[in-house]
Design a protein around this motif. Structure first.
Motif, PDB file in Angstrom:
ATOM      1  N   GLU A 106     -37.050  30.269 -14.958  1.00  0.00           N
ATOM      2  CA  GLU A 106     -38.014  31.371 -14.952  1.00  0.00           C
ATOM      3  C   GLU A 106     -37.726  32.280 -13.752  1.00  0.00           C
ATOM      4  O   GLU A 106     -36.812  32.026 -12.970  1.00  0.00           O
ATOM      5  N   ALA A 107     -38.547  33.305 -13.597  1.00  0.00           N
ATOM      6  CA  ALA A 107     -38.419  34.246 -12.474  1.00  0.00           C
ATOM      7  C   ALA A 107     -38.658  33.510 -11.155  1.00  0.00           C
ATOM      8  O   ALA A 107     -39.323  32.477 -11.121  1.00  0.00           O
ATOM      9  N   PRO A 108     -38.123  34.040 -10.058  1.00  0.00           N
ATOM     10  CA  PRO A 108     -38.275  33.380  -8.761  1.00  0.00           C
ATOM     11  C   PRO A 108     -39.738  33.207  -8.350  1.00  0.00           C
ATOM     12  O   PRO A 108     -40.584  34.033  -8.667  1.00  0.00           O
ATOM     13  N   VAL A 109     -39.991  32.095  -7.654  1.00  0.00           N
ATOM     14  CA  VAL A 109     -41.309  31.775  -7.114  1.00  0.00           C
ATOM     15  C   VAL A 109     -41.141  31.543  -5.621  1.00  0.00           C
ATOM     16  O   VAL A 109     -40.179  30.922  -5.189  1.00  0.00           O
ATOM     17  N   SER A 110     -42.081  32.057  -4.825  1.00  0.00           N
ATOM     18  CA  SER A 110     -42.031  31.874  -3.376  1.00  0.00           C
ATOM     19  C   SER A 110     -43.324  31.223  -2.894  1.00  0.00           C
ATOM     20  O   SER A 110     -44.410  31.548  -3.378  1.00  0.00           O
TER      21      SER A 110
END
Length: 119
Positions: free
Chosen positions: A36-40
């Motif tokens: 999935e899209a990046p998570v921070s």
């Protein structure tokens, strides 16, 4: 060596070759990593580096789980970045960033074809 012994040896070799061929022909299944899209985690502060690291990973996991239970593993994440720095005021600040991923079995070609044809 006698002719009988050679014939038996050849027959045993042929049987072994057939057995190995049958086992080697078993269809292989592939796993695919889906990300999935990046998570921070965002900047996380702790009084010790170990505490800050744990908080950053916990924060990342909490946010990654928004994509579903299989996406909560830091170990499977792609493009990981994990950094910790000491703060002037004391303690540490850490940040964890990565694309949450899961592993799924790739569908067999027959299944894909049947879906495409609407069978």
């Amino acid at each position: 060596m006698s002719d009988t012994a050679l014939t038996i040896g050849k027959a045993m070799g042929a049987v072994a070759l057939v057995l190995v061929s049958a086992v080697a022909y078993a269809p292989a299944k592939a796993a695919v990593r889906i990300c999935e899209a990046p998570v921070s985690s965002g900047p996380v502060i702790g009084s010790t580096e170990q505490e800050a690291r744990k908080k950053a990973l916990d924060s990342w996991k909490f946010k990654a789980l928004q994509h579903g239970e299989p996406y909560g593993s830091w170990r499977l994440a792609a493009d990981k970045l994990f950094t910790c720095l000491p703060r002037k005021e004391g303690g540490f600040e850490c940040l964890a960033r990565g694309n949450p991923c899961t592993i799924e079995q790739a569908p067999a070609r027959r299944e894909l074809r049947q879906k495409r044809l609407g069978v």
